[in-house]
Scaffold this active site. Structure first.
Site, PDB file in Angstrom:
ATOM      1  N   SER A 327      37.869  35.580  42.259  1.00 42.15           N
ATOM      2  CA  SER A 327      38.304  34.676  43.330  1.00 42.15           C
ATOM      3  C   SER A 327      37.311  33.536  43.529  1.00 42.15           C
ATOM      4  O   SER A 327      37.700  32.378  43.697  1.00 42.15           O
ATOM      5  CB  SER A 327      38.431  35.445  44.644  1.00 42.15           C
ATOM      6  OG  SER A 327      39.440  36.407  44.553  1.00 42.15           O
ATOM      7  N   SER A 473      48.049  37.344  52.825  1.00 43.80           N
ATOM      8  CA  SER A 473      47.775  36.843  51.476  1.00 43.80           C
ATOM      9  C   SER A 473      46.767  35.710  51.513  1.00 43.80           C
ATOM     10  O   SER A 473      47.022  34.642  52.056  1.00 43.80           O
ATOM     11  CB  SER A 473      49.066  36.347  50.821  1.00 43.80           C
ATOM     12  OG  SER A 473      48.734  35.573  49.683  1.00 43.80           O
ATOM     13  N   ASP A 622      43.141  44.785  45.832  1.00 45.30           N
ATOM     14  CA  ASP A 622      43.133  44.838  44.363  1.00 45.30           C
ATOM     15  C   ASP A 622      42.608  46.166  43.827  1.00 45.30           C
ATOM     16  O   ASP A 622      42.668  46.414  42.626  1.00 45.30           O
ATOM     17  CB  ASP A 622      42.272  43.701  43.806  1.00 45.30           C
ATOM     18  CG  ASP A 622      42.957  42.347  43.991  1.00 45.30           C
ATOM     19  OD1 ASP A 622      44.192  42.320  44.189  1.00 45.30           O
ATOM     20  OD2 ASP A 622      42.255  41.323  43.938  1.00 45.30           O
ATOM     21  N   ARG A 653      52.582  47.523  41.360  1.00 49.81           N
ATOM     22  CA  ARG A 653      51.502  48.503  41.187  1.00 49.81           C
ATOM     23  C   ARG A 653      51.814  49.860  41.806  1.00 49.81           C
ATOM     24  O   ARG A 653      51.183  50.859  41.433  1.00 49.81           O
ATOM     25  CB  ARG A 653      50.178  47.941  41.739  1.00 49.81           C
ATOM     26  CG  ARG A 653      49.605  46.877  40.833  1.00 49.81           C
ATOM     27  CD  ARG A 653      48.254  46.367  41.273  1.00 49.81           C
ATOM     28  NE  ARG A 653      47.753  45.423  40.275  1.00 49.81           N
ATOM     29  CZ  ARG A 653      46.820  44.515  40.506  1.00 49.81           C
ATOM     30  NH1 ARG A 653      46.274  44.408  41.704  1.00 49.81           N
ATOM     31  NH2 ARG A 653      46.415  43.717  39.542  1.00 49.81           N
TER      32      ARG A 653
HETATM   33  C1  S3P Z   1      43.228  36.560  45.655  1.00 50.46           C
HETATM   34  C2  S3P Z   1      44.018  37.064  46.654  1.00 50.46           C
HETATM   35  C3  S3P Z   1      44.776  38.323  46.539  1.00 50.46           C
HETATM   36  C4  S3P Z   1      44.284  39.154  45.367  1.00 50.46           C
HETATM   37  C5  S3P Z   1      44.082  38.336  44.116  1.00 50.46           C
HETATM   38  C6  S3P Z   1      43.052  37.246  44.376  1.00 50.46           C
HETATM   39  C7  S3P Z   1      42.524  35.289  45.886  1.00 50.46           C
HETATM   40  O1  S3P Z   1      46.144  38.024  46.311  1.00 50.46           O
HETATM   41  O2  S3P Z   1      45.187  40.205  45.111  1.00 50.46           O
HETATM   42  O3  S3P Z   1      43.619  39.152  43.057  1.00 50.46           O
HETATM   43  O4  S3P Z   1      41.626  34.953  45.085  1.00 50.46           O
HETATM   44  O5  S3P Z   1      42.839  34.604  46.860  1.00 50.46           O
HETATM   45  P1  S3P Z   1      47.181  37.798  47.531  1.00 50.46           P
HETATM   46  O6  S3P Z   1      46.787  36.560  48.219  1.00 50.46           O
HETATM   47  O7  S3P Z   1      48.532  37.685  46.874  1.00 50.46           O
HETATM   48  O8  S3P Z   1      47.070  39.016  48.376  1.00 50.46           O
END
Ligand code: S3P
Length: 748
Positions: A327, A473, A622, A653
Site C-alpha cells: 500500500s 474500503s 488482507d 476469499r
Molecule cells: C488497500 C486497501 C484494501 C486492501 C488492499 C490494499 C490499499 O482494499 O485489501 O490490499 O492499499 O488501500 P479495500 O480498500 O478494497 O478494502
C-alpha cells in the site's frame, strides 16, 4: 493411421518455411501424399532424398492437380505469376494458402488473377518463424513450435478452410492468430520490417567507414545481437520493403522523429529527460514481456506456476526482513509523481502490483529512476504535469492501482483507459466510479457488474463532495480523496469503520493538509505536494504468513524485523494474540511517518478458536486467508462475521479458502459474510492437521501463500496451482520460507 487432414499437399517452393512445413506434415502423417514444384531440380532431388516429397515437378501445374492443399512458399513477388498458371488446374474445393511476410500484396495478386470473388479455400497466412538461413536443408520440423502463425481470413474465405489450416499449424505446435490483412501489415511493419531495415542500415553505415575492419573485428555483443538479422536474404527483404511500402514508410517516419528526440537530449545533455526516456524504454521492454508472460493469467489459458510441498515435520525459525509494504509503495509513486521536486523512496516493494503503478506513471510521462535494491527516484511533474498515455494503462492484478488511479485520472486533462488481468477484470469498480461521478467525473466501467476496463473522459472540473462510504474500503476512500486534490472546495469521506490511513499520512508527509476528525477525513482541493523522502516499512501483510507459520509449528521461533505496525493494519497481531499465540512486539519506532517494530512469534502453545471481533475485520482485511490456516490448527471453533468484503478481493476469499480447507480435510462452513472453521488442533499436539491435495489459487497471491503455510502441518503432498501471482506482493516468498525451514518446490 487415423484419417489424415489432407489427401494431397502441393508446395510451390520448398525453402526454409516450405520444407519445414513439409517435415511437419510427414512427421505427423497429415497427408497421404506430398509433392512440390520448384525451379531448382537439385532442391527437388534433395527433398525426395530427405523423404519430404513423393514427387517433384518443375511446372507448378503438375504439382497442384488433385491437390486439396496448395501452399505457396515462394517469394511474394512471384505470387501473381504462379496463381495465373495454376488457376485452371486447382480443384474447386482446394485450400490455397501462402507463407509470405506481407499480406496486402498477396491478396492484390490473387484479385488480379481471380477477380473480386476469390476462391472460398483461399486463406493467406504468415508463420512468424523465419531465420537467417534458407533452403531445403535449413528446414526443421520444430521451426514453428511455440511461434505464432497469423492467418488473415478474407470475407470470401470459408470456415472449413480456415479451420483446417488452424489444425495444420497447431499440429506444427504453433499458436494461431487470426487478423485482418491491413492490421497484419501495419503490425509487421513495426515489429519485423522496421527492425530488419534498421539492422541492414546500421551494418551498411559501419561497412562504409574506412576503419570498417577494425569495427567489425572489435564488434561487441550489442552490435552482434542488433545486426544478426542483417544477414538475411537481400532479395526477400527487397521484396518485402516494396510490398509493404506504405506501412514501412510510416514506421520509418516514426523512427526518425524518435531518433531526433534522443539526439537532442544527448546534444543538450538533458540528463533527467534522457534518464526518463531510457528508463521508460527499459521498463516498457520488461513490461511487455511481463504482460505477455501474464497471458496464462487470462481466461481460458493454462496457469504457469505451481508449488509443491511434501509432508513431514518441519522447523520454522530465523530472523527475516520481508519486502516493503504494498500500500505504501503504490502511494509513494503516485504522490511523488504529482509532487513538485524530487522524491526518493527506499524499501520500495519490487512486486508486480507496485511496478504496475510505477509503469503507469512512466506511461504518463513521469521520469522515474529505479527501482534498484528498493530505491526509486521520482522526478515529480506537479499537479498539472501528467501527460496522456499512448495506450491503455495495464494494472495487472492490482486493485489498489486501479481504484486510486480512477480518482487521479478523473481530474486530468486527458482521456484514459485502465485494464487488468483475469482476476482484476472481475472486481467491482462501480464502488469508486459512483462517488467520482458525483464529483463530476466522466467515468465508465464495463458490463452489468461494473468491472474493468475503466474508461475516463478527461477535462472535467470536479467539485468536492461529502461522501458516506457504504463499505470499509481504504481504496475507495483514497480514490475519492485523490480526486479531491483537484476538486473545487472540500472533499470529505466518512468511513463506517477505520481503514488503513496511508493516504492521509503520506499526503501530510508531502506537505498537503488532511484533516481526520473521528471517522471523517477531509481535504481542500487546489493545493500542491512537495517532493520528499519516503521510507517504506516491511509489509505486515507479508509478515502475516510467517507469523501464522510460526504460531502453528512446534518450537518455531521467528522474528520479523522493521515491520509496519500502523494501528490500522495490526488486526492480525490482535487476533493471533486472542487465539493465544506467543507474540512479542518490540523496538517500536517511527520510520518515514509510519510506526514500525520487530515482531517475534514462537510456536510454544496450541492456538484456540475464537469469535473474531468485527472491529478487527478492516484492520486485518488482507490477513484472513492466513488466519484461516491458523484457525484450522486451533483447538475449537473459529467464527468470522462482518467480512463480506473478502468476497471481492483478488478472489472470493471466503469461498476459495473454504474449498481449499475442505480439500485438505478441514470441516468449515462459508457464510455470506464470513466463515465457521472447526479447528483440528489439540492442546500440546503438533501432529499434522491438514491432509494434502490440489489447491487452485484463483490468481490470488494470498490464497497461494496461505496454503503454502499449511505445508508446515500436512500429512500428504500439497500442490498449489496458479502461484505466479505471489510475485505481485511477495516476490521472495519461497526463498524466505526455505530459509526458515519450509521447502516449496516451484515448477514453472
Ligand atoms: C488497500 C486497501 C484494501 C486492501 C488492499 C490494499 C490499499 O482494499 O485489501 O490490499 O492499499 O488501500 P479495500 O480498500 O478494497 O478494502
Amino acid at each position: 493411421m487415423t484419417q489424415p487432414l489432407f489427401e494431397k499437399v502441393a508446395f510451390i517452393g520448398l525453402g526454409l518455411i516450405g520444407s519445414s512445413l513439409a517435415r511437419v506434415i510427414q512427421a505427423e502423417q497429415l497427408a497421404h501424399e506430398v509433392v512440390a514444384s520448384t525451379r531448382s531440380q537439385k532442391t527437388l532431388e534433395d527433398a525426395k532424398a530427405l523423404g519430404l516429397i513423393a514427387a517433384g515437378y518443375s511446372d507448378p501445374v503438375e504439382a497442384v492437380k488433385d491437390a486439396d492443399l496448395v501452399v505457396l512458399a515462394l517469394p511474394v513477388r512471384a505470387t501473381e505469376y504462379v496463381l495465373q498458371q495454376i488457376k485452371p488446374y486447382l480443384k474447386p474445393d482446394a485450400i490455397l494458402t501462402d507463407v509470405g511476410s506481407t499480406k496486402g500484396n498477396v491478396v492484390d495478386a490473387a484479385k488480379a488473377v481471380f477477380g473480386e470473388q476469390l476462391p472460398a479455400g483461399f486463406v493467406p497466412g504468415h508463420p512468424i518463424a523465419g531465420a537467417e538461413h534458407t533452403g531445403v536443408h535449413a528446414g526443421k520440423v520444430d521451426l514453428f513450435a511455440n511461434h505464432k502463425v497469423i492467418l488473415t481470413p478474407l470475407p470470401t474465405s470459408a470456415d472449413w478452410a480456415v479451420n483446417k489450416l488452424i489444425q495444420l499449424w497447431e499440429a506444427a505446435k504453433a499458436e494461431v492468430i487470426c487478423m485482418d490483412v491491413d492490421k497484419h501489415d501495419e503490425v509487421l511493419a513495426h515489429t519485423s520490417h522496421l527492425p530488419h531495415l534498421m539492422a541492414f542500415n546500421l551494418v551498411e553505415q559501419l561497412a562504409n567507414r574506412e576503419d570498417n575492419l577494425d569495427i567489425f573485428r572489435y564488434a561487441a555483443g550489442g552490435f552482434r545481437d542488433f545486426s544478426r538479422i542483417a544477414a538475411s536474404d537481400p532479395q526477400m527483404w527487397h521484396d518485402i520493403f516494396f510490398a509493404n511500402k506504405k506501412a514501412i514508410l510510416n514506421a520509418v517516419d516514426g523512427f526518425e522523429q524518435q531518433l531526433a528526440i534522443l539526439r537532442q537530449l544527448i546534444e543538450q545533455e538533458n540528463s533527467q529527460a534522457l534518464m526518463g526516456l531510457l528508463g521508460h524504454a527499459q521498463a516498457a521492454r520488461q513490461h511487455f514481456n511481463h504482460m505477455l508472460a501474464k497471458k496464462p493469467l487470462m481466461e481460458n489459458n493454462k496457469v504457469t506456476q505451481q508449488f509443491t510441498i511434501l509432508p513431514g515435520s518441519k522447523n520454522f525459525q530465523g530472523k527475516f526482513t520481508v519486502p516493503g509494504d504494498k500500500s505504501v509503495s503504490h502511494r509513494s509513486i503516485m504522490f511523488g509523481a504529482i509532487a513538485e521536486g524530487t522524491t526518493h523512496v527506499t524499501g520500495f516493494l519490487e512486486g508486480e502490483d507496485a511496478l504496475a503503478t510505477l509503469q503507469a506513471f512512466r506511461d504518463m510521462g513521469v521520469s522515474i529512476e529505479g527501482p534498484k535494491n528498493g530505491e526509486v527516484t521520482i522526478h515529480g511533474v506537479g499537479m498539472q504535469g501528467l501527460k496522456a498515455p499512448a495506450g491503455a494503462l495495464y494494472m495487472g492484478n492490482s486493485g489498489t492501482s486501479m481504484r486510486l488511479l480512477s480518482g487521479m485520472l478523473s481530474a486530468q486533462a486527458f482521456d484514459s483507459v485502465m485494464t487488468g488481468d483475469a482476476s482484476l477484470s472481475k472486481r467491482p469498480m462501480e464502488r469508486i466510479a459512483k462517488p467520482l461521478r458525483e464529483m463530476g467525473a466522466q467515468i465508465q466501467t464495463t458490463g452489468e457488474r461494473g468491472t474493468p476496463p475503466v474508461s475516463i473522459t478527461g477535462s472535467q472540473q470536479l467539485k468536492g463532495i461529502q461522501y458516506d462510504l457504504p463499505m470499509a474500503s481504504a481504496q475507495v476512500k483514497s480514490g475519492i480523496l485523490l480526486a479531491g486534490l483537484w476538486a473545487e472546495g472540500e472533499t470529505a469521506v466518512t468511513e463506517p469503520e477505520p481503514t488503513r490511513d496511508h493516504t492521509e499520512r503520506m499526503l501530510r508527509a508531502f506537505g498537503y493538509e488532511v484533516k481526520t476528525e473521528g471517522n471523517r477525513i477531509s481535504l481542500q482541493g487546489g493545493g500542491k505536494l512537495v517532493g520528499t523522502n519516503i521510507q517504506v516499512p516491511s509489509d505486515i501483510s507479508s509478515a502475516a504468513f510467517f507469523m501464522v507459520g510460526a504460531a502453528i509449528t512446534e518450537n518455531a521461533d521467528v522474528t520479523l524485523e522493521a515491520v509496519g505496525i500502523n494501528p490500522t493494519r495490526t488486526g492480525v497481531i490482535e487476533i493471533l494474540k486472542q487465539m493465544g499465540a506467543d507474540i512479542t512486539v518490540s523496538n517500536e519506532r517511527i520510520a518515514g511517518g509510519e510506526p514500525i517494530a520487530d515482531i517475534r512469534i514462537q510456536g510454544s502453545r496450541t492456538l484456540k478458536g475464537i469469535h473474531i471481533p468485527e472491529d478487527q475485520v478492516p484492520l486485518a482485511i488482507d490477513e484472513f486467508p492466513a488466519l484461516f490456516i491458523a484457525a484450522a490448527c486451533a483447538e475449537g471453533q473459529t467464527v468470522l462475521t462482518g467480512a463480506a468484503e473478502l468476497r471481492v478481493k483478488e478472489s472470493d476469499r471466503i469461498q476459495v479458502m473454504a474449498d481449499g480447507l475442505k480439500t485438505m480435510g478441514i470441516d468449515c462452513t462459508p457464510t455470506e459474510d464470513g466463515i465457521i472453521i472447526e479447528g483440528k488442533g489439540k492442546a500440546g499436539d503438533w501432529s499434522p492437521v491438514f491432509t494434502g491435495g490440489e489447491i487452485e489459487s484463483h490468481h490470488d497471491h494470498r490464497i497461494a501463500m496461505s496454503f503454502s503455510i499449511a505445508g508446515l502441518r500436512n500429512s500428504e503432498v500439497i500442490k498449489i496451482v496458479g502461484t505466479e501471482t505471489v510475485a505481485t506482493s511477495f516476490p521472495t516468498f519461497t526463498q524466505l520460507t526455505a530459509q526458515a525451514g519450509l521447502q516449496i518446490e516451484v515448477t514453472e
